[in-house]
Design a protein around this motif. Structure first.
Motif, mmCIF file in Angstrom:
data_model
loop_
_atom_site.group_PDB
_atom_site.id
_atom_site.type_symbol
_atom_site.label_atom_id
_atom_site.label_comp_id
_atom_site.label_asym_id
_atom_site.label_seq_id
_atom_site.Cartn_x
_atom_site.Cartn_y
_atom_site.Cartn_z
ATOM 1 N N LEU A 39 -5.754 12.730 -5.970
ATOM 2 C CA LEU A 39 -5.996 13.412 -4.697
ATOM 3 C C LEU A 39 -4.821 13.229 -3.740
ATOM 4 N N LEU A 40 -4.260 12.042 -3.682
ATOM 5 C CA LEU A 40 -3.097 11.817 -2.825
ATOM 6 C C LEU A 40 -1.918 12.661 -3.291
ATOM 7 N N LEU A 41 -1.711 12.689 -4.592
ATOM 8 C CA LEU A 41 -0.621 13.488 -5.165
ATOM 9 C C LEU A 41 -0.820 14.968 -4.867
ATOM 10 N N ALA A 42 -2.049 15.445 -5.060
ATOM 11 C CA ALA A 42 -2.326 16.859 -4.847
ATOM 12 C C ALA A 42 -2.184 17.236 -3.373
ATOM 13 N N LEU A 43 -2.609 16.352 -2.467
ATOM 14 C CA LEU A 43 -2.473 16.629 -1.038
ATOM 15 C C LEU A 43 -1.010 16.814 -0.650
ATOM 16 N N ALA A 44 -0.163 15.927 -1.149
ATOM 17 C CA ALA A 44 1.267 16.052 -0.848
ATOM 18 C C ALA A 44 1.849 17.330 -1.439
ATOM 19 N N ALA A 45 1.421 17.686 -2.653
ATOM 20 C CA ALA A 45 1.959 18.864 -3.321
ATOM 21 C C ALA A 45 1.561 20.149 -2.600
ATOM 22 N N VAL A 46 0.273 20.278 -2.226
ATOM 23 C CA VAL A 46 -0.156 21.519 -1.565
ATOM 24 C C VAL A 46 0.422 21.624 -0.158
ATOM 25 N N ALA A 47 0.643 20.480 0.498
ATOM 26 C CA ALA A 47 1.250 20.530 1.833
ATOM 27 C C ALA A 47 2.676 21.060 1.758
ATOM 28 N N LEU A 48 3.434 20.593 0.773
ATOM 29 C CA LEU A 48 4.811 21.062 0.613
ATOM 30 C C LEU A 48 4.874 22.472 0.041
ATOM 31 N N ALA A 49 3.788 22.920 -0.592
ATOM 32 C CA ALA A 49 3.775 24.262 -1.167
ATOM 33 C C ALA A 49 3.665 25.347 -0.094
ATOM 34 N N ILE A 50 3.150 24.987 1.086
ATOM 35 C CA ILE A 50 2.957 25.987 2.143
ATOM 36 C C ILE A 50 4.273 26.639 2.561
#
Length: 456
Positions: A106-117
């Protein structure tokens, strides 16, 4: 522990991070078309086009994204089997191990989707510009990137990553510590070649593919450009079906072509065949992106070529009216193909880099660096061979019905169609070899055999 694990060895999570990042960015790009369609004053015809692109075409990409992210996240977590085994051996409960894996994911995914914006914004604008330049939407509409795009990307990335973590956590917690240590050491694939849910998914995909083919040959026969509406989903369904069956298909390929690899590569080939047989489940994860890339790219581009030839035969007026759809097909296929290619490289690099200790052990046993690289190359040939062969079969399950319904022939006589297949195969094989052998070469050059064994 989850925070410390991510901070201690971020390199081990790169593959999972990139999978979520690129997947979320692609979904957000298509989702932004819904934000644009929801703006006041947008003509109804433009709203219909934008929503169709977001839901229909974006839906194909969404299926590929979820599949790729779940596969990559499962690989990332599985490669930490030794760590999971050590935690269990010192008293960690299955629930604690599960919460650790899910928390990290979940921590990894949160960082990834935030940078994907910020990455999704220019990609969505590119899609919007293609629609406007081909006159599919009104020229006065302004592009909007808003809540629909962000919510779709975040939901897709988080759910796909969570599903991948839960599936692998379930497997990790059910294995005893000794079994996990053996599995992590690469001594063989634990458990059956394919699980029950994988078989169920493959059967459902096969049914969906067969349904699409039947509809194309019956309901859509003679319907002109609308034939693509059933053939398009058919090629995606066939690609996912074959990808789900990749462990079985890789085992079949090894049985059929293993003697050729042994004959051409000698001792390295013998070792490669043995590795593929022993670790079919793990190496099959590399077959999946090869299959997806080959099937989706070759199938869609070939169908578009057949469509172009048929439109040309029907007259210039019809051809002119269909140029907008052709442009968008190329844009969409380019994005999906690029994503599949990125996932192919991502998976191969992650899977090969994980074998650093294995390469060190082989060198300590007397193998030269050249022999190790030839072994990896022979394995890559088997992986690529399985992926491109069955990927081409998957593409034909859509191309053949489409060609008959659209042009009245089962197999197109246009040499360009088969040239597309050849180019896709060559590119997939080249990328597979470069990613596998190139990563192995870096692993060997980076440290000595003893250092590789001790560090791993």
């Amino acid at each position: 522990m989850a925070m410390r694990s991510l901070a201690k060895r971020p390199g081990g999570f790169v593959a999972g991070f990139l999978a979520v990042f690129f997947g979320a960015a692609m979904v957000m790009a298509f989702g932004s078309l819904l934000d644009t369609a929801g703006e006041p004053g947008v003509p109804d015809t433009s709203v219909e086009t934008l929503e169709t692109m977001a839901f229909v075409v974006g839906g194909y990409g969404l299926a590929l994204v979820i599949f790729a992210v779940v596969s990559t996240m499962s690989l990332t977590v599985r490669q930490r089997g030794r760590e999971m085994a050590l935690l269990k051996s010192v008293g960690a409960t299955p629930g604690q191990v599960r919460r650790l894996i899910v928390g990290e994911t979940l921590l990894l995914a949160l960082a990834a989707v935030a940078l994907a914006i910020p990455a999704a914004m220019p990609l969505g604008r590119l899609l919007f510009a293609a629609l406007r330049e081909t006159n599919q939407i009104d020229g006065g509409i302004e592009y909007v990137f808003g809540p629909a795009a962000v919510s779709m990307g975040v939901a897709n990335g988080m759910i796909a990553a969570l599903v991948g973590a839960l599936l692998t956590a379930r497997r990790a917690t059910r294995m005893r510590a000794v079994e996990a240590m053996v599995d992590a050491a690469g001594a063989g694939d634990a458990g059956p070649l394919m699980g029950r849910w994988r078989w169920i998914g493959a059967l459902l995909g096969l049914a969906a593919t067969a349904t699409a083919a039947v509809i194309t040959l019956t309901v859509m026969d003679g319907e002109g450009t609308d034939v693509m509406m059933s053939a398009g989903p058919g090629v995606v369904g066939a690609a996912i079906t074959v990808a789900l069956l990749s462990p079985v298909l890789l085992r079949m390929t090894t049985l059929l072509l293993g003697w050729v690899v042994r004959l051409l590569a000698g001792v390295s080939g013998q070792l490669a065949v043995s590795n593929v047989r022993r670790r079919t489940g793990e190496l099959a994860r590399a077959v999946m992106p090869v299959t997806l890339f080959t099937a989706v790219t070759a199938g869609t581009l070939s169908m578009q070529r057949v469509e172009n030839a048929q439109l040309k035969a029907e007259g210039a007026a019809v051809l002119e009216d269909s140029q907008t759809m052709e442009t968008m097909n190329y844009v969409v296929v380019g994005i999906i193909a690029a994503f599949c290619c990125i996932m192919l490289v991502n998976t191969l690099v992650a899977a090969t880099a994980f074998r650093r200790r294995e390469f060190g052990q082989q060198r300590l046993a007397g193998a030269t660096p050249g022999q190790v690289l030839r072994m990896v190359g022979a394995e890559a040939v088997l992986v690529a061979g399985a992926g491109v062969f069955f990927g081409l079969l998957a593409s034909l399950t859509a191309l053949v019905p489409f060609s008959h319904a659209r042009a009245g022939v089962w197999f197109p006589s246009d040499g360009v169609v088969w040239g597309i297949h050849g180019a896709v195969v060559g590119f997939a094989v080249l990328v597979t070899l470069v990613a596998s052998v190139g990563t192995a070469r870096r692993m060997i050059r980076r440290s000595s055999a003893v250092e590789a064994v001790l560090a791993a």
